[in-house]
Design an enzyme around this catalytic site. Structure first.
Site, PDB file in Angstrom:
ATOM      1  CB  CYS A 107       6.234  -1.125   3.884  1.00 30.34           C
ATOM      2  SG  CYS A 107       4.539  -1.453   4.304  1.00 30.34           S
ATOM      3  CB  CYS A 205       5.751   1.290   6.963  1.00 25.97           C
ATOM      4  SG  CYS A 205       4.551   0.681   5.805  1.00 25.97           S
TER       5      CYS A 205
END
EC number: 2.8.1.13
Length: 372
Positions: A107, A205
């Site tokens: 991410c 995330c």
């Protein structure tokens, strides 16, 4: 609070505002340093239940409240498609292959420091971006930029940022990396920021706080199988290998075994071909220990990696104590690593991140384990 003399008048910084305390204080500190600061809130997941929708709406509301308090603009952007294509599909593919990936690292690489940076550049005309990560950057006299561990050793997030390029680090500012977490909360409280006592986010995330087993099961079909000892005795069943990771102790549903001692059971291996979860007793079971590993998909922050045969430190998981090791290159993409002492629960699919003192050099993905 000591005032900071403005030194960067006119330079424009876009701060990733998450609705948390770290990004809130980052924006404030950069304003104190004389930067022209604006916020950008990212929506990276299309919520599929009311709880998630409410949490995301709350984060945006908090980010807006902080920006209003500081007197700065807040922009919003939707990166949900990029997140799905570049982070989530990788996450699912790794689990399907029996490995344990780290979506936060992907991410950061694909969203926070790529899609975000491109948007800040092309749409918002930024000189820099900033995030609330606990790392530091050092600009050297030769023009190079290095990434250092955060001052707060318990919060240091360099492990999650090792995939950043030299250019990405050079375009990024990390104001809270110079502070301890308690100092960040004190600044937020002193400034009257609504996020000063907001608890830190956990979970995957951008996907947030969920029951992981249920969540993963909605995307990948579970394949139940046997739980066996290293000797081949069947002592239970599992709901799917993807729900378990090496070194795991909780959630195995094993107890009160005949002819066994009271030591807890740990996941010590996975047999993917037979769909069998292998468990052993004791946190230092021989099947759980590795003397080394191979690491591929190498990435070095400063473009050139450490020299062949060097003795440095590695982390094979977040918040692990530094593990001294020796490196040997197989080729430019693969590294053999030998630990000074055996290490427990080294997990294929996770990242190995290398350090020279305070400097985060880079790392790669753990591929094979070396035992014995």
């Amino acid at each position: 609070m000591t005032s900071i003399e403005p030194t960067h008048t006119g330079k424009k910084v876009i701060v990733g505002m998450s609705g948390g305390v770290d990004s809130s204080v980052s924006a404030y500190l950069l304003m104190q340093q004389g930067y022209q600061v604006e916020g950008l809130f990212m929506k990276n997941w299309e919520e599929d239940d009311n709880n998630e929708y409410c949490a995301a709406a709350e984060d945006l509301k908090d980010a807006q409240a902080v920006c209003d308090k500081l007197g700065i603009k807040l922009h919003t952007v939707n990166f949900a498609a990029e997140y799905w294509d570049n982070v989530f599909e990788y996450f699912l593919a790794e689990y399907k292959a029996g490995r344990t990936p780290n979506p936060d690292i992907m991410c950061n690489k694909e969203i926070k420091f790529k899609a975000f940076l491109e948007f800040a550049d092309e749409i918002l005309d930024a000189d820099y971006i900033a995030m609330g990560h606990y790392v530091r950057r050092r600009d050297n006299s030769d023009g190079s930029t290095q990434m250092l561990r955060g001052v707060d050793g318990n919060k240091d997030q360099s492990y999650f940022l090792y995939t950043l390029s030299h250019e990405q680090v050079a375009r990024s500012l990390f104001p809270v990396g110079e502070l301890e977490k308690h100092e960040v909360r004190e600044i937020a409280k002193e400034m009257g920021l609504i996020t000063h006592d907001k608890k830190d986010s956990t979970g995957i995330c951008f996907i947030g706080e969920r029951k992981f087993t249920e969540f993963l099961g909605t995307y990948l079909p579970a394949q139940p199988g046997n739980i066996e000892t290293p000797e081949g005795e069947v002592i239970g069943t599992h709901q799917g290998l993807m729900y378990h990771t090496l070194g795991q102790r909780k959630g195995l549903g094993i107890g009160g075994m005949k002819n066994s001692n009271d030591d807890p059971w740990y996941v010590v291996d996975k047999d993917l071909e037979r769909n069998v979860l292998i468990v052993g007793q004791g946190g230092h079971h021989p099947r759980l220990m590795s003397t080394g590993m191979t690491v591929n998909q190498l990435h070095w922050v400063d473009r050139t990696g450490p020299v062949d045969g060097c003795h440095i430190a590695v982390k094979t998981r977040y918040r692990q104590q530094d593990v001294p090791c020796t490196l040997t290159y197989t080729d430019e993409h693969t590294l053999g690593v030998v630990f000074d002492e055996p290490v427990a629960a080294v997990t294929p699919g996770q990242s190995a991140v290398f350090y020279d003192g305070e400097v985060c050099l880079g790392g790669g993905i753990i591929d094979q384990l070396i035992r014995g």
